[in-house]
Motif scaffolding. Structure first.
Motif, PDB file in Angstrom:
ATOM      1  N   TRP A  10       0.828  -1.197   0.000  1.00 55.37           N
ATOM      2  CA  TRP A  10       0.000   0.000   0.000  1.00 55.37           C
ATOM      3  C   TRP A  10       0.860   1.243   0.000  1.00 55.37           C
ATOM      4  CZ3 TRP A  10      -1.016  -4.521   2.275  1.00 55.37           C
ATOM      5  CH2 TRP A  10      -2.291  -5.067   2.095  1.00 55.37           C
ATOM      6  N   ARG A  11       0.290   2.308  -0.521  1.00 51.95           N
ATOM      7  CA  ARG A  11       0.880   3.646  -0.407  1.00 51.95           C
ATOM      8  C   ARG A  11      -0.143   4.496   0.319  1.00 51.95           C
ATOM      9  NH1 ARG A  11       3.292   6.141  -5.607  1.00 51.95           N
ATOM     10  NH2 ARG A  11       3.401   7.763  -4.043  1.00 51.95           N
ATOM     11  N   PHE A  12       0.181   4.889   1.500  1.00 56.11           N
ATOM     12  CA  PHE A  12      -0.719   5.717   2.304  1.00 56.11           C
ATOM     13  C   PHE A  12      -0.197   7.153   2.252  1.00 56.11           C
ATOM     14  CE2 PHE A  12      -0.937   1.482   4.480  1.00 56.11           C
ATOM     15  CZ  PHE A  12      -2.242   1.189   4.111  1.00 56.11           C
ATOM     16  N   ASP A  13      -0.522   7.835   1.177  1.00 59.14           N
ATOM     17  CA  ASP A  13       0.036   9.169   0.979  1.00 59.14           C
ATOM     18  C   ASP A  13      -1.034  10.236   0.737  1.00 59.14           C
ATOM     19  OD1 ASP A  13      -0.743   8.261  -1.502  1.00 59.14           O
ATOM     20  OD2 ASP A  13       1.205   8.539  -2.456  1.00 59.14           O
ATOM     21  N   HIS A  19     -10.626  10.899   6.169  1.00 61.04           N
ATOM     22  CA  HIS A  19     -11.199   9.854   7.019  1.00 61.04           C
ATOM     23  C   HIS A  19     -12.720   9.693   6.889  1.00 61.04           C
ATOM     24  CE1 HIS A  19     -11.532  13.301   9.797  1.00 61.04           C
ATOM     25  NE2 HIS A  19     -12.574  12.658  10.257  1.00 61.04           N
ATOM     26  N   PRO A  20     -13.518  10.747   6.656  1.00 59.03           N
ATOM     27  CA  PRO A  20     -14.968  10.494   6.529  1.00 59.03           C
ATOM     28  C   PRO A  20     -15.306   9.560   5.363  1.00 59.03           C
ATOM     29  CG  PRO A  20     -14.582  12.815   6.968  1.00 59.03           C
ATOM     30  CD  PRO A  20     -13.242  12.192   6.663  1.00 59.03           C
ATOM     31  N   ALA A  21     -14.585   9.670   4.261  1.00 61.39           N
ATOM     32  CA  ALA A  21     -14.847   8.793   3.116  1.00 61.39           C
ATOM     33  C   ALA A  21     -14.451   7.356   3.438  1.00 61.39           C
ATOM     34  CB  ALA A  21     -14.094   9.290   1.885  1.00 61.39           C
ATOM     35  N   ALA A 130      -4.683  11.343  12.313  1.00 64.43           N
ATOM     36  CA  ALA A 130      -3.293  11.525  11.888  1.00 64.43           C
ATOM     37  C   ALA A 130      -2.305  10.851  12.838  1.00 64.43           C
ATOM     38  CB  ALA A 130      -2.978  13.016  11.772  1.00 64.43           C
ATOM     39  N   ARG A 131      -2.772  10.333  13.970  1.00 62.07           N
ATOM     40  CA  ARG A 131      -1.858   9.615  14.875  1.00 62.07           C
ATOM     41  C   ARG A 131      -1.261   8.430  14.142  1.00 62.07           C
ATOM     42  NH1 ARG A 131      -4.403   9.098  20.948  1.00 62.07           N
ATOM     43  NH2 ARG A 131      -4.876  11.320  21.196  1.00 62.07           N
ATOM     44  N   SER A 132      -0.045   8.058  14.530  1.00 63.07           N
ATOM     45  CA  SER A 132       0.592   6.958  13.820  1.00 63.07           C
ATOM     46  C   SER A 132       1.327   6.024  14.776  1.00 63.07           C
ATOM     47  CB  SER A 132       1.560   7.483  12.753  1.00 63.07           C
ATOM     48  OG  SER A 132       2.681   8.094  13.352  1.00 63.07           O
ATOM     49  N   ASP A 146      -4.879   5.413   7.757  1.00 66.03           N
ATOM     50  CA  ASP A 146      -4.289   4.346   6.947  1.00 66.03           C
ATOM     51  C   ASP A 146      -4.787   2.978   7.411  1.00 66.03           C
ATOM     52  OD1 ASP A 146      -2.753   6.409   5.795  1.00 66.03           O
ATOM     53  OD2 ASP A 146      -1.098   6.059   7.199  1.00 66.03           O
ATOM     54  N   THR A 147      -4.862   2.804   8.721  1.00 68.32           N
ATOM     55  CA  THR A 147      -5.348   1.533   9.274  1.00 68.32           C
ATOM     56  C   THR A 147      -6.796   1.301   8.863  1.00 68.32           C
ATOM     57  OG1 THR A 147      -3.782   1.485  11.094  1.00 68.32           O
ATOM     58  CG2 THR A 147      -5.867   0.324  11.437  1.00 68.32           C
ATOM     59  N   LEU A 148      -7.611   2.337   8.898  1.00 68.28           N
ATOM     60  CA  LEU A 148      -9.005   2.190   8.477  1.00 68.28           C
ATOM     61  C   LEU A 148      -9.086   1.846   6.989  1.00 68.28           C
ATOM     62  CD1 LEU A 148     -10.684   5.104  10.467  1.00 68.28           C
ATOM     63  CD2 LEU A 148     -10.588   2.660  11.061  1.00 68.28           C
TER      64      LEU A 148
END
Length: 170
Positions: A10-13, A19-21, A130-132, A146-148
């Motif tokens: 994955w690319r989480f960029d 997040h709502p989507a 935005a926590r990581s 990204d996890t979601l």
């Protein structure tokens, strides 16, 4: 054929503000599960290709993985540096044996567990997404959003596999 989950990358960029989507994608899983199973005879839903999973087991697996998602949300809330690892042997799904129960029970489990997740993530403040934390298997830092997204992609992966199994079922 689908790329096995273990080999996907994955690319989480994208911005965490999306997040709502992503939550909306997750919210749709129970309806998609119901639509996939609707009108299918029980025998086709539990049919297995060799030693593979039935369509019904794929759907039950979605409910089982909510526990992992919740443990990762717990880790983000605590501020853990590393996310909990997944059980790549899928013991929860194997032990649950979703094929031995009526499809209505499996669908209700998917609905109930996902509704709890949606309620939980919908209550988070905007900046929480935005926590990581570090994801060991992927070797990357992953934000909550990204996890979601990862879990929404996981849902899509198992829907595709379930449809493939149904397309081959007698």
């Amino acid at each position: 054929m689908l790329t096995p989950w273990m080999y996907r990358r994955w690319r989480f960029d994208y911005p965490a503000e999306l997040h709502p989507a992503v939550i909306e994608r997750l919210r749709g899983t129970p309806a998609r599960a119901t639509a996939l199973a609707e009108g299918e005879p029980a025998a086709r839903l539990v049919w297995r290709p060799g030693d593979g999973w039935s369509a019904q087991r794929h759907l039950g697996h979605l409910a089982d993985l909510e526990a992992l998602l919740w443990s990762r949300l717990d880790a983000y809330e605590r501020g853990d540096a590393v996310l909990p690892a997944a059980d790549m042997g899928n013991a929860a799904t194997v032990d649950a044996d979703h094929d031995d129960r009526p499809i209505g029970e499996v669908l209700e489990l998917v609905l109930r567990r996902r509704a709890e997740t949606i309620e939980r993530v919908s209550a988070y403040p905007r900046d929480f997404f935005a926590r990581s934390a570090w994801h060991e298997r992927l070797g990357i830092q992953k934000r909550v959003v990204d996890t979601l997204t990862f879990f929404a992609d996981h849902d899509d992966h198992h829907f595709a596999l379930a449809r493939l199994v149904l397309s081959r079922a007698p």
